[in-house]
Design an enzyme around this catalytic site. Sequence first.
Site, PDB file in Angstrom:
ATOM      1  N   GLU A 179       0.862  -1.179   0.000  1.00 50.26           N
ATOM      2  CA  GLU A 179       0.000   0.000   0.000  1.00 50.26           C
ATOM      3  C   GLU A 179       0.899   1.229   0.000  1.00 50.26           C
ATOM      4  O   GLU A 179       1.878   1.293   0.764  1.00 50.26           O
ATOM      5  CB  GLU A 179      -0.911   0.040   1.250  1.00 50.26           C
ATOM      6  CG  GLU A 179      -1.748   1.331   1.282  1.00 50.26           C
ATOM      7  CD  GLU A 179      -2.753   1.429   2.426  1.00 50.26           C
ATOM      8  OE1 GLU A 179      -2.788   0.526   3.285  1.00 50.26           O
ATOM      9  OE2 GLU A 179      -3.494   2.443   2.460  1.00 50.26           O
TER      10      GLU A 179
ATOM     11  N   ASP B  54     -11.542   0.248   1.833  1.00 49.47           N
ATOM     12  CA  ASP B  54     -10.647   0.522   2.967  1.00 49.47           C
ATOM     13  C   ASP B  54     -11.455   0.633   4.266  1.00 49.47           C
ATOM     14  O   ASP B  54     -12.624   1.027   4.255  1.00 49.47           O
ATOM     15  CB  ASP B  54      -9.917   1.842   2.701  1.00 49.47           C
ATOM     16  CG  ASP B  54      -8.569   1.920   3.404  1.00 49.47           C
ATOM     17  OD1 ASP B  54      -8.281   1.051   4.247  1.00 49.47           O
ATOM     18  OD2 ASP B  54      -7.806   2.868   3.097  1.00 49.47           O
TER      19      ASP B  54
ATOM     20  N   GLU C 130      -5.910  -5.457   8.107  1.00 47.98           N
ATOM     21  CA  GLU C 130      -4.983  -4.346   8.369  1.00 47.98           C
ATOM     22  C   GLU C 130      -4.545  -4.355   9.824  1.00 47.98           C
ATOM     23  O   GLU C 130      -5.305  -4.793  10.688  1.00 47.98           O
ATOM     24  CB  GLU C 130      -5.711  -3.020   8.164  1.00 47.98           C
ATOM     25  CG  GLU C 130      -5.713  -2.504   6.763  1.00 47.98           C
ATOM     26  CD  GLU C 130      -6.300  -1.101   6.713  1.00 47.98           C
ATOM     27  OE1 GLU C 130      -5.894  -0.363   5.844  1.00 47.98           O
ATOM     28  OE2 GLU C 130      -7.163  -0.756   7.547  1.00 47.98           O
TER      29      GLU C 130
END
Length: 553
Positions: free
Chosen positions: A339, A457, A514
């Site tokens: 990312e 996200d 994440e």
Amino acid sequence: MGITMAQAMHSFMSNSAEMCYFAADLTDGSFDITPCEFSKKLFDTDKNPISQLAVSDKIHPADLALVSAFCKDLLSGEEQSCLDEHYNIDFRINMSENAEPDWRWATMTTLIAKTEDGRHVSHTVCHIRLMNSSELLTKTIVDSFTNDKHPSVFASNVQKLLNDKSGRQLAFMQFDIEKFKLINAKYGEDKGTEILNFITNGLYTVCTDEQVHLRLSADVFMIAFLFNTAADINRLIGLIEERLGRYEDIEYRFVFGVHIVSDKTLPLRKMGDRAAMARQSIKGNALNNVGYYSDNQENKLISRKYIEDRMNYALEHGEFVMFLQPKCNISTGGIIGAEALARWIHPEKGMISPMEFIPVFEQNGFIIKLDEYIWEQACKAIRGWIDSGIEPVPISVNISRVHLTNDSFIDSLDRLVEKYNIPKKFIETEITETTENAGTEEMIKKLKARGYMLLMDDFGSGYSSLNMLKSTPFDVIKIDRDFFSEFMLSDRGKKIISHTISMSKDIGLDLVAEGVETKEQAEFLHSCGCDVAQGFYYSKPVPLSDFDKLHTT
Ligand code: C2E
Ligand code: MG
Ligand code: MG
């Protein structure tokens, strides 16, 4: 009692042509004026009782509100925390006996006697007289030099407070009138000015000698004062609201900011600034009109102004740098993607976190420029890998919601991909799906139609919802770091994570977790069927050169 006192006063004092006495007994509400030449001239009567109207007519309109606020307070007999045993107030009275007014400055001294418990005013005696020429001269000088107009006088008075040894704390308080512009617009600027003068003068009746006040600008006032407890601060605020929060029939609301001084070595300007920050911080808050300063506020505000002043320069001078954080295959630990995250590397301040600048840029629109810059760095990196024979991995770039109002960002992405001549599959896009941008689904679909992989996200962060998964064009969901770490703490939470993962897989979505920080977390995710993780357990975001080392070893 009132009459007795007035008579007593009268017999003591000479019956001057330019002074008279009132006496008020607040226990029975009686109010008397000593009959004399002056009172007769002033109020067209030497008879008691005199009407309030007769008094009001004689007082200059600009001073009337101040005098009546003061008298109202006095006559109410309520506890007067800030009222001294005697009190002086100056105002203009009309001494003319015909239609043409003759405004003369008068001074009224009030003596008060309190009830036995010391909490209420029981009697007052007021003495009004015209100022003599030397007093007028002094007044002119003082007016141009009092602490409400002169910062240096304010500063020297605050110095006394700083040196105070009584053990009380020092506070700086600022206040202004909410939506003052509207008052000006509605009632006219002259009225606005009258109101501000009323407050400026009124602060003399509200504040004690120890409470130092200053009019900072049109409608911003500041008071520095010593206090023992929060109740003292609230009392002062209450008094300001009560006495100064209304002019004639115009009511307005004050907004207060308080800074309790913990560091007495700070420059005074800074103490005031902090009170200002506290005031700004609650602007527009309907429920609360008193804000207290906290250190956090300063950090936020300073960085905001600084960030905005510096952002263009920083972009032009290469201070923004793309960092890459690996995405790893949980079972092999191998890097399968990255990312792109923006970092601001400031020559003196060091690294500034995106948490500080991204929200500012999203508000002022600069994020459009920064994002494109980072996208370009990502394309460049892929081109670099291809050129040096390194097997490229896809880089996901963040697309701020700000872009989603206009599809031109897709053209920008396309141009970059073309410019660096890279296969589209190497640029993936991360969008925080929220209920607010549900209407931008068209845009997201367009992006997908142009061949970009879409990652949702911060899934689970509270902005997104399961509902969004129903007909989503997204390919991958990224499980939010906070959601993940919080839910990992309980069995119930773990079950939710596990089911979210299997449900997503069921409907054909891939997953990236994440913020994976530990081996246990990675193993748990793996057991639930999540194959890809990003987090400090694998690597922090790193500069491209470091990423290359991780990637090629
Ligand atoms: P994000 O897109 O959700 O990025 C992930 C954030 O989690 C990054 O924070 C990353 O450093 C952090 N992180 C990753 N693994 C861990 C971990 O194991 N533990 C902890 N505590 N944190 C981890 P970062 O770099 O501070 O970025 C914060 C947010 O700022 C990003 O959240 C993204 O929304 C935004 N952002 C960063 N760079 C850009 C950019 O170039 N453009 C846009 N539009 N937004 C950006
Ligand atoms: Mg992201
Ligand atoms: Mg995220």
